[in-house]
Design a protein around this motif. Structure first.
Motif, short mmCIF file in Angstrom:
data_model
loop_
_atom_site.label_atom_id
_atom_site.label_comp_id
_atom_site.label_asym_id
_atom_site.label_seq_id
_atom_site.Cartn_x
_atom_site.Cartn_y
_atom_site.Cartn_z
N ASP A 1 0.87 -1.18 0.00
CA ASP A 1 0.00 0.00 0.00
C ASP A 1 0.91 1.24 0.00
O ASP A 1 1.18 1.83 1.04
CB ASP A 1 -0.90 -0.03 1.24
N MET A 2 1.37 1.61 -1.20
CA MET A 2 2.38 2.66 -1.29
C MET A 2 1.84 4.03 -0.90
O MET A 2 2.57 4.86 -0.35
CB MET A 2 2.99 2.70 -2.69
N ASP A 3 0.58 4.32 -1.15
CA ASP A 3 0.03 5.62 -0.77
C ASP A 3 0.15 5.83 0.73
O ASP A 3 0.64 6.86 1.20
CB ASP A 3 -1.44 5.73 -1.19
N ALA A 4 -0.28 4.85 1.50
CA ALA A 4 -0.25 4.98 2.96
C ALA A 4 1.18 5.01 3.48
O ALA A 4 1.51 5.79 4.38
CB ALA A 4 -1.03 3.83 3.60
N ILE A 5 2.05 4.16 2.92
CA ILE A 5 3.43 4.11 3.39
C ILE A 5 4.17 5.41 3.07
O ILE A 5 4.91 5.93 3.91
CB ILE A 5 4.14 2.89 2.78
N LEU A 6 3.95 5.95 1.89
CA LEU A 6 4.61 7.21 1.54
C LEU A 6 4.10 8.37 2.38
O LEU A 6 4.87 9.29 2.72
CB LEU A 6 4.43 7.50 0.06
N ARG A 7 2.83 8.34 2.77
CA ARG A 7 2.32 9.39 3.66
C ARG A 7 3.03 9.34 5.01
O ARG A 7 3.40 10.38 5.57
CB ARG A 7 0.80 9.24 3.85
N ILE A 8 3.22 8.14 5.53
CA ILE A 8 3.92 7.99 6.81
C ILE A 8 5.36 8.47 6.67
O ILE A 8 5.89 9.20 7.54
CB ILE A 8 3.87 6.52 7.27
N ALA A 9 6.01 8.08 5.59
CA ALA A 9 7.40 8.49 5.39
C ALA A 9 7.52 10.01 5.30
O ALA A 9 8.43 10.61 5.90
CB ALA A 9 7.95 7.84 4.12
N GLU A 10 6.61 10.64 4.57
CA GLU A 10 6.67 12.10 4.43
C GLU A 10 6.40 12.79 5.75
O GLU A 10 7.07 13.78 6.10
CB GLU A 10 5.66 12.54 3.37
N ARG A 11 5.45 12.26 6.51
CA ARG A 11 5.09 12.89 7.78
C ARG A 11 6.25 12.86 8.77
O ARG A 11 6.44 13.80 9.55
CB ARG A 11 3.87 12.15 8.36
N HIS A 12 7.08 11.81 8.69
CA HIS A 12 8.17 11.66 9.66
C HIS A 12 9.54 11.94 9.06
O HIS A 12 10.56 11.77 9.74
CB HIS A 12 8.13 10.25 10.24
#
Length: 432
Positions: A157-168
């Motif tokens: 689920d790249m959308d969710a994983i990339l959101r987490i990466a960007e947030r942190h």
């Protein structure tokens, strides 16, 4: 009861007629590949930068990714490419890398060679890759990198994983070793993260025999990864950062380069991949349809927004409650007796392996690991469930030639279901 209607395990005739092995991979070389290999032998057997077949392979691979990455760097193995990627992304002592609890060990093991630590998070039961919710819970103040493995070909689920990466503010490494040609919402895997690695080992859909390739659009990642495994010509000619290029004579002390012979093999495999991918998809769609009425199997889930690409293995889950509680090991024994090529997937949860489980880093004796692994108890329930219930079946590639064999596999599964009670009695007999 006729012999054909008895379980082969109990003396009946096997449902599958074709002798093993049923998955023969890699395919034999054609004359064009053999001719090019022979020509390279008499032209140049050395490795000079990224010239010749190595440079052509790297250019071809970037085209394969629809131009979604700027740079490609070949290595002598996927593991070496992962080591270079982790190094380039800044993994070192004091850094945590979060990755999936169930995957091939080499997706994360190079972290230990850099004195980093690994934090394991549970998997998504549908994608079999890193679960975004578990990833979020596994983050520490030391986390710098998230490793995404597109397990068995299904994109995470790249959308969710990339959101987490960007947030942190985290870097993302994609391990695409099972996922050549896989796409997430129309975009090739390997083009989402800060870097991506594709293994080209012999079992892969695009194979070199041994080899790996790192792709990235980040020039600093490219330069640092190049210097870790390459020196002289390659580093002098392709490293962009002037300060880093000062190391061109020595690189960073390692030689992890691909042989031109491996590059030739990989280029031919890459050229043949589209047709082989289409054949695999036809075979495995047919297989899935034929297994639809086998109640003790949970079919392989493929989301509508993904393309499975190479389909690295066909891995349905066993539902033992639907077969009277027969252990998976007994089911595998019965299926093998029917002539099937079947087993349990070879990769256990990483937390069960000494390299991950023991408190010290074995590469640096006396150095304790500082990473935490919330992949215990209920935190890894999905990883544990898949580990204990998955079956590993051939990745049929020959369409339509494999149709008869696939149909016989499906019949073997149905035959087991028809003789559920006999198998339950066999499993309960300690003298078997």
């Amino acid at each position: 009861m006729t012999s054909a209607e008895q379980l082969a395990l109990l003396g009946g005739a096997p449902a599958i007629e074709q002798p093993l092995p049923h998955e023969i991979w890699p395919p034999p070389a054609d004359e064009a590949e053999l001719s090019e290999l022979a020509g390279q032998r008499n032209t140049d057997i050395s490795i000079k930068g990224n010239s010749g077949p190595i440079g052509r392979l790297e250019a071809d691979f970037l085209a394969f990714l629809d131009g979604g990455a700027r740079f490609a760097v070949t290595f002598n193995s996927g593991t070496s490419a992962l080591l270079a990627a982790y190094f380039a992304l800044g993994v070192r002592e004091g850094v945590d890398v979060v990755g999936p609890a169930l995957t091939y060990h080499a997706a994360l093991s190079p972290v230990f060679a850099l004195r980093g630590d690994v934090v394991l998070a549970d998997i998504d039961p549908d994608t079999r890759g890193l679960d975004p919710t578990a990833l979020q819970a596994a983050l520490t103040e030391r986390t710098k990198v998230i490793t995404v493995v597109h397990q068995w070909g299904h994109p995470c689920d790249m959308d969710a994983i990339l959101r987490i990466a960007e947030r942190h503010g985290l870097r993302v490494l994609e391990d695409c070793s099972h996922a050549h040609g896989s796409r997430y919402k129309g975009r090739p895997v390997g083009t989402f993260g800060d870097a991506a690695v594709f293994s080209l080992q012999a079992n892969k859909a695009v194979y070199a025999g041994e080899g790996g390739i790192l792709v990235t659009s980040d020039s600093q990642v490219h330069d640092r990864a190049t210097l870790l495994g390459h020196y002289r010509d390659r580093s002098r000619d392709t490293v962009l950062d002037e300060d880093l290029r000062a190391h061109w004579v020595t690189g960073f002390g390692l030689k992890l380069r691909m042989s031109p012979f491996n590059a030739i093999v990989a280029r031919h495999a890459l050229a043949a991949f589209p047709a082989r991918k289409e054949a695999r998809h036809r075979c495995l769609r047919h297989f899935g349809e034929r297994l639809g009425d086998v109640t003790y199997l949970e079919p392989v889930h493929t989301a509508d927004h993904v393309d499975m690409g190479a389909w690295y293995g066909y891995k349905p889950l066993y539902r033992p409650q639907a077969l009277g509680g027969v252990p998976r090991s007994v089911l595998i024994e019965a299926l093998r007796a029917e002539g099937m090529e079947v087993g349990a997937p070879s990769g256990p949860r990483l937390s069960t392996l000494p390299l991950y489980a023991r408190p010290d880093n074995p590469l640096f004796p006396g150095t304790p690991k500082k990473g935490v692994t919330p992949e215990t108890g209920s935190h890894a329930e999905h990883a544990e469930h898949v580990e204990q219930h998955a079956l590993s079946l051939p990745t049929f590639t020959n369409w339509p030639e494999d149709t008869k064999l696939i149909d016989q596999y499906a019949e073997a599964f149905r035959k087991i279901g028809r003789h559920r009670e006999a198998l339950v009695r066999y499993a309960a007999d300690p003298s078997r």
